[in-house]
Design an enzyme around this catalytic site. Sequence first.
Site, PDB file in Angstrom:
ATOM      1  CG  ASP A 110      -7.949   3.051  -4.016  1.00 36.63           C
ATOM      2  OD1 ASP A 110      -9.550   3.108  -4.616  1.00 36.63           O
ATOM      3  OD2 ASP A 110      -7.624   1.798  -4.060  1.00 36.63           O
ATOM      4  CD  GLU A 118      -2.787  -0.127  -0.221  1.00 36.37           C
ATOM      5  OE1 GLU A 118      -3.373   0.229  -0.521  1.00 36.37           O
ATOM      6  OE2 GLU A 118      -3.945  -1.589  -0.567  1.00 36.37           O
ATOM      7  CE1 TYR A 168      -6.773   2.948   0.554  1.00 34.59           C
ATOM      8  CE2 TYR A 168      -4.732   3.407   0.459  1.00 34.59           C
ATOM      9  CZ  TYR A 168      -5.716   2.518   0.058  1.00 34.59           C
ATOM     10  OH  TYR A 168      -5.649   1.155  -0.874  1.00 34.59           O
TER      11      TYR A 168
END
Length: 377
Positions: free
Chosen positions: A156, A55, A138
């Site tokens: 996202d 990520e 996020y």
Amino acid sequence: MGEFCRIARDCHTIMREADNTTKTLLDWYRCHGRTLPWRAAPGQCAAAYRVWLSEIMLQQTTVQVVVPYFNNFLARWPALPDLAVAPLDDVLHAWRGLGYYARARNLHRCAQELMRAHDGVFPEDERVLQSLPGIGPYTAAAIVAIAFQRSAVVVDGNVERVMARLFAVETPLPRAKAEIKGHAETLTPEADAGDYAQAVMDLGATICTPRKPQCQACPVSKRCRAFALGAPERFPVRVPKPKKPLRKARIFWITRTGEAGRPEVLTRRRPMRGLLGAMTEFPSTPWRVVDQSGGPGSCRHASTAEKSNRWRLSGQVVRHSFTHFNLELEIALAPVTGVRRERLDKLGAWVPVDQLDQYPLPSLMQKVARVCLDNAP
Ligand code: SF4
């Protein structure tokens, strides 16, 4: 009573539609989800270390670019303790080409913090995760959902686009962010939250693409308001971006003949914090904003007319685009000899030209090096 019943019935309908959309997306993911090196099979939790690493790498970067970097990181540092004890320069070097180097520095700091304060275990609480370096709302939600399959609202860029289209959100971004997150929340399930998050990400990446979405192949087209309006590409609505400012500077390729006749170039390390922090660069004048109004001479390099017997302009300009500005670097070649060599020693470190690839040189400086080597006498 009649009004109350109508409202209750409408709420029930909305919730049932949301449940159906979520279930449809989960079914679609089980058959069509992408196989990626950081993922587990549908229904299973992925390792938190892999989710976190991927990520962070995927911020502002495409999956295709990230995959080889992810595999390389995992081969070099298979687990969190390995990354925590790695020298920062090695991490920055392995990050070369991915850009946004603050991510690499925070990744390293975060690994050390997890070892120091959390016994090397990723917390399952979003707020605790957000207290760690480089982990924002996020990324925290993605780790909680994908690594622990706990309910968390993951939004996202892909999810944002899918939600804006499913619900035909007319508010322009970035003002629409809270509204879009609210819609995402209505679809996020209690169970299988990680699979659901990855389903929406994959739908956005493969079908509900920014241009020419393949609505005919979309599993949720029947419930998509943008599709019903016949205008999927109109969403998300955006306010036009202002033109990026332009900065210019002169960069110096200062070379000398080192031991055993090897050519060396002068480098320096950028400040720890800020743009390209802690990376290696070649000395330059300050990167100043220039007037782009188009008036006479407004965009010329400020000192093109300067002359020096210490350097010569190569005639080439390296251009690079950062998120918030564009940059033009005019290259000056400066071979040095004699007394000046000692004075320059204080400015940085001499590096053998054939060993530059061992240093954490960002893409911009790699471009500069390529141009200068092509111009070497
Ligand atoms: Fe996106 Fe089209 Fe599916 Fe709507 S129907 S979610 S616009 S791909």
